[in-house]
Motif scaffolding. Structure first.
Motif, PDB file in Angstrom:
ATOM      1  N   GLU A 116     -44.047  28.712 -29.756  1.00 18.21           N
ATOM      2  CA  GLU A 116     -43.780  27.735 -30.796  1.00 18.21           C
ATOM      3  C   GLU A 116     -43.087  28.440 -31.951  1.00 18.21           C
ATOM      4  OE1 GLU A 116     -47.623  26.166 -31.773  1.00 18.21           O
ATOM      5  OE2 GLU A 116     -47.537  24.718 -30.150  1.00 18.21           O
ATOM      6  N   LEU A 117     -42.178  27.717 -32.605  1.00 18.40           N
ATOM      7  CA  LEU A 117     -41.475  28.249 -33.766  1.00 18.40           C
ATOM      8  C   LEU A 117     -41.533  27.257 -34.910  1.00 18.40           C
ATOM      9  CD1 LEU A 117     -38.196  29.666 -32.147  1.00 18.40           C
ATOM     10  CD2 LEU A 117     -40.156  30.969 -32.964  1.00 18.40           C
ATOM     11  N   LEU A 118     -41.697  27.759 -36.103  1.00 17.15           N
ATOM     12  CA  LEU A 118     -41.642  26.964 -37.316  1.00 17.15           C
ATOM     13  C   LEU A 118     -40.200  27.003 -37.809  1.00 17.15           C
ATOM     14  CD1 LEU A 118     -43.442  25.478 -39.414  1.00 17.15           C
ATOM     15  CD2 LEU A 118     -43.593  27.647 -40.612  1.00 17.15           C
ATOM     16  N   LEU A 119     -39.514  25.864 -37.721  1.00 16.74           N
ATOM     17  CA  LEU A 119     -38.093  25.814 -38.067  1.00 16.74           C
ATOM     18  C   LEU A 119     -37.837  24.733 -39.111  1.00 16.74           C
ATOM     19  CD1 LEU A 119     -36.617  26.043 -34.457  1.00 16.74           C
ATOM     20  CD2 LEU A 119     -36.720  27.867 -36.144  1.00 16.74           C
ATOM     21  N   PRO A 120     -36.835  24.941 -39.962  1.00 15.61           N
ATOM     22  CA  PRO A 120     -36.581  23.971 -41.022  1.00 15.61           C
ATOM     23  C   PRO A 120     -36.043  22.629 -40.523  1.00 15.61           C
ATOM     24  CG  PRO A 120     -34.995  25.755 -41.123  1.00 15.61           C
ATOM     25  CD  PRO A 120     -35.998  26.109 -40.075  1.00 15.61           C
ATOM     26  N   ARG A 121     -35.331  22.623 -39.393  1.00 22.80           N
ATOM     27  CA  ARG A 121     -34.731  21.385 -38.888  1.00 22.80           C
ATOM     28  C   ARG A 121     -34.747  21.356 -37.367  1.00 22.80           C
ATOM     29  NH1 ARG A 121     -29.248  19.886 -41.622  1.00 22.80           N
ATOM     30  NH2 ARG A 121     -28.887  19.704 -39.422  1.00 22.80           N
ATOM     31  N   PHE A 122     -34.574  20.147 -36.806  1.00 23.27           N
ATOM     32  CA  PHE A 122     -34.550  19.964 -35.356  1.00 23.27           C
ATOM     33  C   PHE A 122     -33.430  20.772 -34.711  1.00 23.27           C
ATOM     34  CE2 PHE A 122     -33.097  17.733 -31.560  1.00 23.27           C
ATOM     35  CZ  PHE A 122     -34.272  17.655 -30.845  1.00 23.27           C
ATOM     36  N   ASP A 123     -32.277  20.858 -35.377  1.00 24.59           N
ATOM     37  CA  ASP A 123     -31.113  21.528 -34.805  1.00 24.59           C
ATOM     38  C   ASP A 123     -30.951  22.981 -35.271  1.00 24.59           C
ATOM     39  OD1 ASP A 123     -30.472  20.819 -37.390  1.00 24.59           O
ATOM     40  OD2 ASP A 123     -28.489  20.051 -36.903  1.00 24.59           O
ATOM     41  N   SER A 124     -31.996  23.558 -35.864  1.00 23.55           N
ATOM     42  CA  SER A 124     -31.936  24.952 -36.295  1.00 23.55           C
ATOM     43  C   SER A 124     -31.832  25.871 -35.074  1.00 23.55           C
ATOM     44  CB  SER A 124     -33.191  25.332 -37.077  1.00 23.55           C
ATOM     45  OG  SER A 124     -33.260  24.605 -38.271  1.00 23.55           O
ATOM     46  N   PRO A 125     -31.032  26.941 -35.168  1.00 19.00           N
ATOM     47  CA  PRO A 125     -30.943  27.871 -34.037  1.00 19.00           C
ATOM     48  C   PRO A 125     -32.276  28.581 -33.817  1.00 19.00           C
ATOM     49  CG  PRO A 125     -29.748  28.726 -35.933  1.00 19.00           C
ATOM     50  CD  PRO A 125     -30.211  27.349 -36.291  1.00 19.00           C
ATOM     51  N   ALA A 126     -32.563  28.869 -32.550  1.00 17.36           N
ATOM     52  CA  ALA A 126     -33.818  29.538 -32.206  1.00 17.36           C
ATOM     53  C   ALA A 126     -33.557  30.550 -31.101  1.00 17.36           C
ATOM     54  CB  ALA A 126     -34.836  28.508 -31.744  1.00 17.36           C
ATOM     55  N   GLU A 127     -34.414  31.549 -31.045  1.00 17.29           N
ATOM     56  CA  GLU A 127     -34.335  32.522 -29.956  1.00 17.29           C
ATOM     57  C   GLU A 127     -35.731  32.927 -29.532  1.00 17.29           C
ATOM     58  OE1 GLU A 127     -33.791  36.888 -31.944  1.00 17.29           O
ATOM     59  OE2 GLU A 127     -31.976  35.737 -31.614  1.00 17.29           O
ATOM     60  N   CYS A 128     -35.830  33.371 -28.302  1.00 17.22           N
ATOM     61  CA  CYS A 128     -37.101  33.776 -27.725  1.00 17.22           C
ATOM     62  C   CYS A 128     -37.619  35.044 -28.423  1.00 17.22           C
ATOM     63  CB  CYS A 128     -36.918  34.042 -26.230  1.00 17.22           C
ATOM     64  SG  CYS A 128     -38.393  34.673 -25.407  1.00 17.22           S
ATOM     65  N   PRO A 129     -38.878  35.039 -28.871  1.00 12.54           N
ATOM     66  CA  PRO A 129     -39.425  36.233 -29.515  1.00 12.54           C
ATOM     67  C   PRO A 129     -39.667  37.381 -28.528  1.00 12.54           C
ATOM     68  CG  PRO A 129     -41.093  34.526 -29.356  1.00 12.54           C
ATOM     69  CD  PRO A 129     -39.811  33.921 -28.875  1.00 12.54           C
ATOM     70  N   LYS A 130     -39.687  37.072 -27.227  1.00 13.27           N
ATOM     71  CA  LYS A 130     -39.955  38.106 -26.218  1.00 13.27           C
ATOM     72  C   LYS A 130     -38.671  38.810 -25.775  1.00 13.27           C
ATOM     73  CE  LYS A 130     -42.296  38.695 -21.786  1.00 13.27           C
ATOM     74  NZ  LYS A 130     -42.990  37.993 -20.700  1.00 13.27           N
ATOM     75  N   CYS A 131     -37.600  38.021 -25.479  1.00 13.47           N
ATOM     76  CA  CYS A 131     -36.380  38.636 -24.929  1.00 13.47           C
ATOM     77  C   CYS A 131     -35.137  38.385 -25.773  1.00 13.47           C
ATOM     78  CB  CYS A 131     -36.146  38.147 -23.503  1.00 13.47           C
ATOM     79  SG  CYS A 131     -35.599  36.429 -23.389  1.00 13.47           S
ATOM     80  N   ALA A 132     -35.262  37.644 -26.860  1.00 11.53           N
ATOM     81  CA  ALA A 132     -34.176  37.329 -27.800  1.00 11.53           C
ATOM     82  C   ALA A 132     -33.099  36.407 -27.225  1.00 11.53           C
ATOM     83  CB  ALA A 132     -33.552  38.602 -28.357  1.00 11.53           C
ATOM     84  N   SER A 133     -33.363  35.773 -26.096  1.00 11.83           N
ATOM     85  CA  SER A 133     -32.412  34.828 -25.518  1.00 11.83           C
ATOM     86  C   SER A 133     -32.398  33.537 -26.330  1.00 11.83           C
ATOM     87  CB  SER A 133     -32.806  34.513 -24.072  1.00 11.83           C
ATOM     88  OG  SER A 133     -32.006  33.456 -23.567  1.00 11.83           O
ATOM     89  N   ASP A 134     -31.242  32.886 -26.365  1.00  9.22           N
ATOM     90  CA  ASP A 134     -31.166  31.579 -27.006  1.00  9.22           C
ATOM     91  C   ASP A 134     -31.067  30.454 -25.959  1.00  9.22           C
ATOM     92  OD1 ASP A 134     -28.582  31.936 -26.111  1.00  9.22           O
ATOM     93  OD2 ASP A 134     -27.637  31.508 -28.033  1.00  9.22           O
ATOM     94  N   ASP A 135     -31.304  30.796 -24.687  1.00 13.13           N
ATOM     95  CA  ASP A 135     -31.305  29.823 -23.600  1.00 13.13           C
ATOM     96  C   ASP A 135     -32.714  29.221 -23.496  1.00 13.13           C
ATOM     97  OD1 ASP A 135     -30.643  28.266 -21.429  1.00 13.13           O
ATOM     98  OD2 ASP A 135     -30.624  29.922 -19.993  1.00 13.13           O
TER      99      ASP A 135
END
Length: 76
Positions: free
Chosen positions: A16-35
């Motif tokens: 889970e990630l705390l993000l400011p908006r629905f369309d905010s970019p995110a990446e995996c905390p384990k492998c840094a992938s954005d897929d």
């Protein structure tokens, strides 16, 4: 800020990630992938009726007669 739930398509990590908006970019905390695949996040709420907290017997006492000025934080 809303909490978003994801599954990483690269390493299958769930997080889970705390993000400011629905369309905010995110990446995996384990492998840094954005897929990532965004998951439905279950949200619960407690209804507070006029006159006090819906679960006032389980909330700590306060000046208003309910915790947090009418908002109970217990998930019962």
């Amino acid at each position: 800020m809303p909490i978003f739930r994801y599954i990483c398509r690269s390493c299958n990590a769930e997080f889970e990630l705390l993000l400011p908006r629905f369309d905010s970019p995110a990446e995996c905390p384990k492998c840094a992938s954005d897929d990532l695949e965004k998951q439905l996040n279950k949200v619960g709420a407690i209804s507070v009726s006029k006159g006090g907290c819906a679960m006032s017997s389980q909330c700590p006492a306060s000046a208003s007669g309910c915790c947090c000025s009418g908002s109970c934080h217990h998930n019962h």
